[in-house]
Write an enzyme that holds these catalytic residues in place. Structure first.
Site, mmCIF file in Angstrom:
data_model
loop_
_atom_site.group_PDB
_atom_site.id
_atom_site.type_symbol
_atom_site.label_atom_id
_atom_site.label_comp_id
_atom_site.label_asym_id
_atom_site.label_seq_id
_atom_site.Cartn_x
_atom_site.Cartn_y
_atom_site.Cartn_z
ATOM 1 N N LYS A 99 0.767 -1.264 0.053
ATOM 2 C CA LYS A 99 0.030 -0.084 -0.072
ATOM 3 C C LYS A 99 0.886 1.268 0.070
ATOM 4 O O LYS A 99 1.505 1.697 1.015
ATOM 5 C CB LYS A 99 -0.850 0.322 1.221
ATOM 6 C CG LYS A 99 -1.699 1.170 1.135
ATOM 7 C CD LYS A 99 -2.702 1.301 2.472
ATOM 8 C CE LYS A 99 -3.438 2.653 2.368
ATOM 9 N NZ LYS A 99 -4.139 3.259 3.765
ATOM 10 N N GLY A 161 -8.775 8.559 10.076
ATOM 11 C CA GLY A 161 -9.451 8.657 11.129
ATOM 12 C C GLY A 161 -10.264 9.381 11.466
ATOM 13 O O GLY A 161 -10.755 9.607 12.844
ATOM 14 N N ALA A 187 -9.906 5.460 4.282
ATOM 15 C CA ALA A 187 -9.779 6.411 4.984
ATOM 16 C C ALA A 187 -11.197 7.186 5.321
ATOM 17 O O ALA A 187 -11.832 7.396 4.313
ATOM 18 C CB ALA A 187 -8.892 7.199 4.719
ATOM 19 N N GLY A 188 -11.440 7.476 6.609
ATOM 20 C CA GLY A 188 -12.569 8.365 6.827
ATOM 21 C C GLY A 188 -13.895 7.442 7.180
ATOM 22 O O GLY A 188 -15.032 7.982 7.439
ATOM 23 N N ASN A 209 -9.841 1.178 9.739
ATOM 24 C CA ASN A 209 -9.202 0.642 10.571
ATOM 25 C C ASN A 209 -9.790 1.360 12.055
ATOM 26 O O ASN A 209 -10.388 0.717 12.743
ATOM 27 C CB ASN A 209 -7.584 1.090 10.734
ATOM 28 C CG ASN A 209 -6.919 0.805 11.977
ATOM 29 O OD1 ASN A 209 -5.773 1.326 12.177
ATOM 30 N ND2 ASN A 209 -7.126 -0.278 12.733
ATOM 31 N N THR A 210 -9.794 2.471 11.836
ATOM 32 C CA THR A 210 -10.172 3.208 13.212
ATOM 33 C C THR A 210 -11.757 3.028 13.578
ATOM 34 O O THR A 210 -11.943 2.835 14.942
ATOM 35 C CB THR A 210 -10.188 4.772 13.204
ATOM 36 O OG1 THR A 210 -8.741 5.236 12.720
ATOM 37 C CG2 THR A 210 -10.332 5.527 14.362
#
Length: 259
Positions: A99, A161, A187-188, A209-210
């Site tokens: 990545k 995040g 992301a987001g 992830n977050t």
């Protein structure tokens, strides 16, 4: 539903990719990943611990599972840094699926420097790497990355995040139309409905992830993400009904009792 995600020479049974950060320990990371059904986990190269075999290694935690590792260049701010990072990683681990991310704003937005990302992509692709490129939600830059040799485009939905969800849905659609590569929304993502929405827009996969690691119940959220991605993909493939300004009766009026 057998519907493999193909990235270069690799095939994945799950269209959900997860991250490895923000968990309290490696065991929790493993449990949440397995609950998500994901077959690919991205990890910062520094956490792979390729230089000291005596320290705890995330790869050891996942031995005996079907989960593959996706090294990322988090923290790199130039093409040269990312290129060097991945060369060392492949030499130490043999992993060629990567990545690629080069960050332009390291203080506030963590937005990518797409120009540097393209430079790195051009070189790494010639060296045989299978590249999943993190980028902005700009369809022009997505096409440039495809031309540079990327194997998958990973546009952000919102800042890393942030949990804001998909801020520019039309841009995701435009990117899907612009490139002939897998599009992974990255992301987001804040919750399962965000993941489902991304898939309904036509994305080939989602990375989060977050949203999982930061949830009050990470295991439950991981499973929710699993089902959301599947449902969103099925919804997209099914073909939604056309939106109309007025009602359309779902029951016929023929045969109604006459008063």
């Amino acid at each position: 539903m057998q519907n493999l995600l193909k990235i270069g020479k690799y095939e994945l049974g799950s269209r959900l990719i997860v991250g490895s950060g923000k968990y309290k320990d490696f065991q929790t990371t493993k449990e949440a990943t397995l609950a998500s059904g994901s077959e690919l986990i991205t990890v910062a190269v520094r956490r792979l611990n390729i230089t000291d075999p005596n320290k705890e290694n995330l790869r050891d935690t996942f031995k005996g599972t079907n989960v593959k590792f996706l090294p990322n260049s988090a923290g790199c701010v130039t093409a040269e840094e990312a290129i060097t990072t991945f060369r060392l990683t492949r030499e130490a681990t043999g992993i060629d699926l990567i990545k690629l991310e080069v960050i332009g704003d390291t203080q506030k937005t963590l937005y990518p420097d797409v120009i540097e990302t393209i430079k790195a992509c051009q070189i790494l692709s010639k060296e045989g790497f299978i590249i999943m490129a993190y980028t902005s939600d700009d369809p022009i830059m997505a096409k440039r990355l495809e031309d540079a040799g990327a194997h998958a485009i990973m546009p952000l939905a919102a800042p890393i995040g942030s949990g804001l969800g998909i801020q520019n849905p039309y841009n995701i659609v435009f990117i899907r139309e612009a490139v002939n590569l897998p599009v992974i929304v990255d992301a987001g993502i804040g919750c399962a409905s965000d993941a489902a929405y991304a898939m309904e827009l036509g994305a080939d996969g989602v990375l989060t992830n977050t949203a999982i690691a930061g949830a009050q119940n990470p295991m439950m959220m991981a499973e929710a993400m699993k089902h959301a991605v599947i449902a969103g993909r099925m919804s997209y493939l099914s073909g939604r009904i056309q939106k109309r300004p007025y009602a359309t009766a779902s029951s016929p009026i023929n045969g109604m009792i006459q008063f």
